[in-house]
Design a protein around this motif. Structure first.
Motif, short mmCIF file in Angstrom:
data_model
loop_
_atom_site.label_atom_id
_atom_site.label_comp_id
_atom_site.label_asym_id
_atom_site.label_seq_id
_atom_site.Cartn_x
_atom_site.Cartn_y
_atom_site.Cartn_z
N TYR A 9 0.83 -1.21 0.00
CA TYR A 9 0.00 0.00 0.00
C TYR A 9 0.87 1.26 0.00
O TYR A 9 0.54 2.26 -0.64
CB TYR A 9 -0.93 0.01 1.22
CG TYR A 9 -2.09 -0.94 1.10
CD1 TYR A 9 -3.11 -0.70 0.18
CD2 TYR A 9 -2.18 -2.08 1.88
CE1 TYR A 9 -4.18 -1.56 0.06
CE2 TYR A 9 -3.24 -2.96 1.77
CZ TYR A 9 -4.24 -2.70 0.86
OH TYR A 9 -5.30 -3.55 0.73
N ALA A 13 0.81 4.15 -2.74
CA ALA A 13 0.45 5.51 -2.31
C ALA A 13 1.46 6.55 -2.80
O ALA A 13 1.13 7.73 -2.93
CB ALA A 13 0.33 5.57 -0.79
N ASN A 16 1.07 8.97 -6.62
CA ASN A 16 -0.14 9.75 -6.35
C ASN A 16 -0.20 11.06 -7.11
O ASN A 16 -0.80 12.02 -6.66
CB ASN A 16 -0.25 10.00 -4.84
CG ASN A 16 0.95 10.79 -4.33
OD1 ASN A 16 1.89 11.03 -5.07
ND2 ASN A 16 0.91 11.16 -3.07
N GLN A 52 -4.55 5.57 -4.60
CA GLN A 52 -5.59 5.08 -3.69
C GLN A 52 -6.46 4.00 -4.33
O GLN A 52 -6.31 3.68 -5.49
CB GLN A 52 -6.50 6.24 -3.28
CG GLN A 52 -5.79 7.39 -2.62
CD GLN A 52 -6.71 8.59 -2.51
OE1 GLN A 52 -7.85 8.47 -2.08
NE2 GLN A 52 -6.22 9.74 -2.91
N ASP A 53 -7.41 3.52 -3.54
CA ASP A 53 -8.37 2.53 -4.03
C ASP A 53 -9.49 3.25 -4.78
O ASP A 53 -10.22 4.04 -4.21
CB ASP A 53 -8.94 1.75 -2.84
CG ASP A 53 -9.68 0.51 -3.31
OD1 ASP A 53 -10.41 0.60 -4.33
OD2 ASP A 53 -9.54 -0.54 -2.68
N LYS A 85 -1.33 -0.50 5.68
CA LYS A 85 -1.80 0.70 4.99
C LYS A 85 -1.10 1.91 5.59
O LYS A 85 -0.94 1.98 6.80
CB LYS A 85 -3.32 0.86 5.15
CG LYS A 85 -4.05 -0.26 4.46
CD LYS A 85 -5.49 0.08 4.22
CE LYS A 85 -6.14 -1.08 3.49
NZ LYS A 85 -7.53 -0.92 3.18
N GLU A 92 -7.23 13.82 6.28
CA GLU A 92 -8.14 12.71 5.97
C GLU A 92 -8.89 12.24 7.22
O GLU A 92 -10.06 11.94 7.17
CB GLU A 92 -7.35 11.54 5.36
CG GLU A 92 -7.08 11.72 3.88
CD GLU A 92 -5.98 10.81 3.36
OE1 GLU A 92 -5.92 10.61 2.16
OE2 GLU A 92 -5.16 10.31 4.18
#
Ligand code: HEM
Length: 129
Positions: A9, A13, A16, A52-53, A85, A92
């Motif tokens: 992850y 990330a 990005n 990201q997802d 993660k 956020e």
């Protein structure tokens, strides 16, 4: 099990931005760096979700089977779902907290308030008669 390359992850990330743009869709990793310019839905939405997802965003649009087929060309490997993660940023976390308070918690309080009011009215009428 396939011998697909696994990405953590954290590694994902890091991709990005417009010139390093990976997306996760259903635990698969897609390199959209070159594709973003050609995306019929624009590059902005892809850049927003970069690193990201994007599973729910991709599915919510109701992309055609052509779009789904196109994913094969962008596929570079799978998410190492056992990897940790990265910590969400303070920004956020604040957004998540705000979302919680306004939806579930807010509703819970409203339901409770309605119950209390209903019993108060019921109690009032029962005592009266
Ligand atoms: C690598 C992933 C993606 C691929 C291969 C892809 C591909 C496509 C394709 C081929 C279309 C044309 C319509 C269709 O065939 O369904 C399209 C439209 C669109 N896509 Fe994507 N898409 C991807 C990711 C996303 C994501 C993450 C979003 C996020 C919101 C998004 C938003 C849209 C929108 C809004 C349109 C509609 C554009 C319009 O008709 O005005 N797409 N996409």
């Amino acid at each position: 099990m396939s011998d697909a390359k696994l990405y953590t992850y954290t590694e994902i990330a890091e991709h990005n931005k417009a010139d390093k743009l990976w997306l996760i869709i259903e635990d698969k990793v897609y390199d959209c760096t070159k594709f973003a310019d050609e995306h019929p839905g624009g590059d902005e939405v892809l850049i927003d979700l970069a690193g990201q997802d994007a599973t729910s965003a991709f599915e919510d649009i109701g992309h055609s089977s052509d779009a789904v087929k196109y994913l094969e060309k962008l596929y570079i490997g799978d998410v190492d779902t056992a990897s940790e993660k990265p910590q969400p940023s303070a920004e956020e976390l604040a957004a998540q907290e705000a979302a919680k308070t306004s939806s579930s918690e807010g509703n819970g309080r409203l339901v409770l308030a309605l119950f209390v009011a209903a019993f108060a009215v019921l109690g009032y009428f029962l005592h009266k008669s």
